[in-house]
Design an enzyme around this catalytic site. Sequence first.
Site, PDB file in Angstrom:
ATOM      1  N   GLU A   9       0.836  -1.216   0.000  1.00  0.00           N
ATOM      2  CA  GLU A   9       0.000   0.000   0.000  1.00  0.00           C
ATOM      3  C   GLU A   9       0.869   1.264   0.000  1.00  0.00           C
ATOM      4  O   GLU A   9       2.093   1.194   0.179  1.00  0.00           O
ATOM      5  CB  GLU A   9      -0.919   0.005   1.218  1.00  0.00           C
ATOM      6  CG  GLU A   9      -0.163   0.044   2.536  1.00  0.00           C
ATOM      7  CD  GLU A   9      -0.887   0.833   3.603  1.00  0.00           C
ATOM      8  OE1 GLU A   9      -1.289   1.984   3.338  1.00  0.00           O
ATOM      9  OE2 GLU A   9      -1.025   0.298   4.723  1.00  0.00           O
ATOM     10  N   LYS A  34      -3.372  -1.669  15.496  1.00  0.00           N
ATOM     11  CA  LYS A  34      -2.690  -0.722  16.374  1.00  0.00           C
ATOM     12  C   LYS A  34      -3.482  -0.527  17.658  1.00  0.00           C
ATOM     13  O   LYS A  34      -4.701  -0.517  17.639  1.00  0.00           O
ATOM     14  CB  LYS A  34      -2.575   0.642  15.683  1.00  0.00           C
ATOM     15  CG  LYS A  34      -1.541   0.681  14.598  1.00  0.00           C
ATOM     16  CD  LYS A  34      -1.489   2.038  13.942  1.00  0.00           C
ATOM     17  CE  LYS A  34      -2.753   2.350  13.194  1.00  0.00           C
ATOM     18  NZ  LYS A  34      -2.902   1.699  11.915  1.00  0.00           N
TER      19      LYS A  34
HETATM   20  N1  PSU Z   1      -1.237   1.781   9.875  1.00  0.00           N
HETATM   21  C1  PSU Z   1      -0.054   2.427   9.875  1.00  0.00           C
HETATM   22  N2  PSU Z   1       0.132   3.423   9.001  1.00  0.00           N
HETATM   23  C2  PSU Z   1      -0.825   3.774   8.119  1.00  0.00           C
HETATM   24  C3  PSU Z   1      -2.076   3.081   8.120  1.00  0.00           C
HETATM   25  C4  PSU Z   1      -2.230   2.085   9.013  1.00  0.00           C
HETATM   26  O1  PSU Z   1       0.829   2.134  10.672  1.00  0.00           O
HETATM   27  O2  PSU Z   1      -0.582   4.698   7.343  1.00  0.00           O
HETATM   28  C5  PSU Z   1      -3.089   3.440   7.075  1.00  0.00           C
HETATM   29  C6  PSU Z   1      -3.433   2.207   6.226  1.00  0.00           C
HETATM   30  O3  PSU Z   1      -3.379   2.592   4.864  1.00  0.00           O
HETATM   31  C7  PSU Z   1      -4.869   1.876   6.622  1.00  0.00           C
HETATM   32  C8  PSU Z   1      -5.380   3.251   6.933  1.00  0.00           C
HETATM   33  O4  PSU Z   1      -5.584   1.254   5.584  1.00  0.00           O
HETATM   34  O5  PSU Z   1      -4.317   3.871   7.641  1.00  0.00           O
HETATM   35  C9  PSU Z   1      -6.642   3.214   7.754  1.00  0.00           C
HETATM   36  O6  PSU Z   1      -7.208   4.482   7.769  1.00  0.00           O
HETATM   37  P1  PSU Z   1      -8.687   4.687   8.338  1.00  0.00           P
HETATM   38  O7  PSU Z   1      -8.575   4.331   9.795  1.00  0.00           O
HETATM   39  O8  PSU Z   1      -8.973   6.135   8.100  1.00  0.00           O
HETATM   40  O9  PSU Z   1      -9.557   3.743   7.573  1.00  0.00           O
END
Ligand code: PSU
Length: 319
Positions: free
Chosen positions: A25, A159
């Site tokens: 990603e 996380k």
């Molecule tokens: N975890 C990380 N760094 C990130 C993300 C997750 O350590 O940049 C990103 C991933 O791309 C994940 C997104 O899909 O955050 C999730 O965002 P949201 O909670 O807005 O869906």
Amino acid sequence: MRLPLSISSSVKAALANGLPVVALESTIITHGMPYPQNLVTARRVEQVVRENGAEPATIAVLNGQLCVGLEDIQLEDLALSTGAMKLSRADLAIALATGRTGSTTVAATMIAAKLAGIAVFATGGIGGVHRGAETSFDISADLQELAQTPVTVIAAGAKAILDIPKTLEVLETLGVPVITFGQDDFPAFWARSSGLRSPQRLDDPSAIAASHLMRDALGLPGGQLVANPINVDDEIPLEQMEPLIARALSEAQSLNIAQKAVTPFLLGRIFELTAGRSLVANISLVKNNAGLAARIAGLDRCQDEARRTEAGAGRGAAD
Ligand code: PSU
Ligand code: MN
């Protein structure tokens, strides 16, 4: 409407030759890590995939093209850019239709991987159910995507900024297999253990590859989440993270941070509050996940091949 899908020549060649490919990603590059560590990490992760026998396919939207596999200059531009959109399922079509540039989240990367014919994807951590979701309704689209798009996602768990018990409950409701690699406890990104038992445990990458194919054989949509614990030398125990997470969360609340800004804000603040240690852990776990993903992708192909041969032999016997 023609889909502006652009697959790099090396990824195209690997796919055409039946070689293993691992999707990566790009939100982690634009919104997950600061420059220059984001670029160094993105390059290093691609290298780890190659060292483990697979072709890396970093995915992003560049000027309205859904790019699967980036050239180094494209990776560098993305790492340096300040205006890239964060694209999840809801944003992808609009970004393509209007010629924008943006990075793909886990959800959007899964969609692109499936379109390109890639079954395995490595990331750091998935989005999940946020703490306080009972009032904010903040649940990442990543979870729904795992339920409907047939890609195996290797992450270091969820996380601890998230509500991990609720995240596991929603994954169960959605019918997403959650498989922890090599231990009983579900990992919590920076920490090896969340203190919660993983719904499933598998110790053998070939069993993970076989489960992916078995879901397909069952006619079930969706993928699987593989949780790969961070290396013990790089982990930050949960007790150490908890007060910092609490502080970052309360700051987010008082600043009225909402929607797609929540995760990048929390990651950025935790980076500052740990004096960069969270980033060291983050880089280590992404590389670890890339290695495991490459191994699974290799087996995936073997298994697929084996299954076809077996089906052929079976038909032969019946004739
Ligand atoms: N975890 C990380 N760094 C990130 C993300 C997750 O350590 O940049 C990103 C991933 O791309 C994940 C997104 O899909 O955050 C999730 O965002 P949201 O909670 O807005 O869906
Ligand atoms: Mn959200």
